[in-house]
Write a protein that holds these residues in place. Structure first.
Motif, PDB file in Angstrom:
ATOM      1  N   LYS A  55      40.509  32.706  47.222  1.00  0.00           N
ATOM      2  CA  LYS A  55      40.517  32.934  45.777  1.00  0.00           C
ATOM      3  C   LYS A  55      39.688  34.155  45.433  1.00  0.00           C
ATOM      4  O   LYS A  55      38.745  34.510  46.140  1.00  0.00           O
TER       5      LYS A  55
ATOM      6  N   TYR B  84      40.851  32.468  41.177  1.00  0.00           N
ATOM      7  CA  TYR B  84      42.292  32.223  41.246  1.00  0.00           C
ATOM      8  C   TYR B  84      42.788  32.600  42.640  1.00  0.00           C
ATOM      9  O   TYR B  84      42.272  33.542  43.247  1.00  0.00           O
ATOM     10  N   LYS B  85      43.802  31.877  43.114  1.00  0.00           N
ATOM     11  CA  LYS B  85      44.399  32.232  44.402  1.00  0.00           C
ATOM     12  C   LYS B  85      44.795  33.703  44.350  1.00  0.00           C
ATOM     13  O   LYS B  85      45.297  34.176  43.333  1.00  0.00           O
TER      14      LYS B  85
ATOM     15  N   SER C 167      47.227  35.397  45.536  1.00  0.00           N
ATOM     16  CA  SER C 167      48.627  35.656  45.174  1.00  0.00           C
ATOM     17  C   SER C 167      48.836  35.542  43.662  1.00  0.00           C
ATOM     18  O   SER C 167      49.553  36.343  43.067  1.00  0.00           O
ATOM     19  N   GLU C 168      48.196  34.555  43.018  1.00  0.00           N
ATOM     20  CA  GLU C 168      48.298  34.403  41.565  1.00  0.00           C
ATOM     21  C   GLU C 168      47.557  35.533  40.856  1.00  0.00           C
ATOM     22  O   GLU C 168      48.038  36.073  39.857  1.00  0.00           O
ATOM     23  N   ALA C 169      46.395  35.874  41.365  1.00  0.00           N
ATOM     24  CA  ALA C 169      45.572  36.921  40.745  1.00  0.00           C
ATOM     25  C   ALA C 169      46.299  38.265  40.721  1.00  0.00           C
ATOM     26  O   ALA C 169      46.211  39.001  39.735  1.00  0.00           O
TER      27      ALA C 169
ATOM     28  N   GLU D 284      49.367  38.742  40.370  1.00  0.00           N
ATOM     29  CA  GLU D 284      50.324  38.688  39.256  1.00  0.00           C
ATOM     30  C   GLU D 284      49.619  38.755  37.903  1.00  0.00           C
ATOM     31  O   GLU D 284      50.158  39.298  36.943  1.00  0.00           O
ATOM     32  N   MET D 285      48.415  38.205  37.825  1.00  0.00           N
ATOM     33  CA  MET D 285      47.676  38.120  36.564  1.00  0.00           C
ATOM     34  C   MET D 285      47.023  39.435  36.155  1.00  0.00           C
ATOM     35  O   MET D 285      46.966  39.751  34.962  1.00  0.00           O
TER      36      MET D 285
ATOM     37  N   LYS E 115      45.039  45.747  41.031  1.00  0.00           N
ATOM     38  CA  LYS E 115      45.889  44.976  41.946  1.00  0.00           C
ATOM     39  C   LYS E 115      45.772  45.547  43.348  1.00  0.00           C
ATOM     40  O   LYS E 115      45.602  44.805  44.323  1.00  0.00           O
TER      41      LYS E 115
END
Length: 140
Positions: free
Chosen positions: A16, A106-107, A109-111, A113-114, A121
């Motif tokens: 995370k 946040y994981k 992979s999710e981060a 995207e966020m 990124k």
């Protein structure tokens, strides 16, 4: 234009990464202005602690970014030159300061995207690789 020297952390705990949501609704990484004669790495640790409550230590240099924005409070353009560090937190608990709308770990992979900005990124992607390599070397 105002030019500000800043530093920040790409803070990991397991798989995370720590994100904050600023007052413009943008998901970003914890960072801030280097105050006085503090060194960038000292400032990064202080900002992460102040903004998120996370106790994190520096593992490596992540890189640097430069961006400009219009400051509503100053009514002029500001250029932030940020030195980033790969950091590891001692837990996945966080305590956002009042200046943020939201935040936490946040994981990865999710981060990815966020995050609002593509530079961040890329920074998270590169930093996560460094973090994983560090963890592998640490186990050996």
């Amino acid at each position: 234009m105002i030019v500000r020297r800043c530093s920040g952390g790409v803070v990991f705990y397991a798989n995370k990464v720590l994100l904050v949501k600023n007052d413009r609704g943008e998901w970003t990484l914890p960072k801030g202005k280097i105050v006085g004669d503090s060194l960038p790495h000292e400032s990064a640790i202080q900002r992460v602690k102040l903004e998120t409550g996370s106790n994190a230590r520096i593992l490596d240099i992540a890189g640097d970014t430069i961006y400009e924005f219009f400051s509503r409070s100053r009514n002029q353009r500001v250029c932030n030159a940020i030195m980033w560090y790969v950091m590891e937190s001692d837990s996945d608990l966080s305590d956002m300061s009042g200046e943020f709308l939201d935040g936490g770990f946040y994981k990865v992979s999710e981060a990815l995207e966020m995050l609002t900005h593509s530079k961040e990124k890329s920074l998270v992607d590169v930093s996560y690789k460094k973090y994983k390599n560090y963890k592998i070397a640490d186990q050996g």
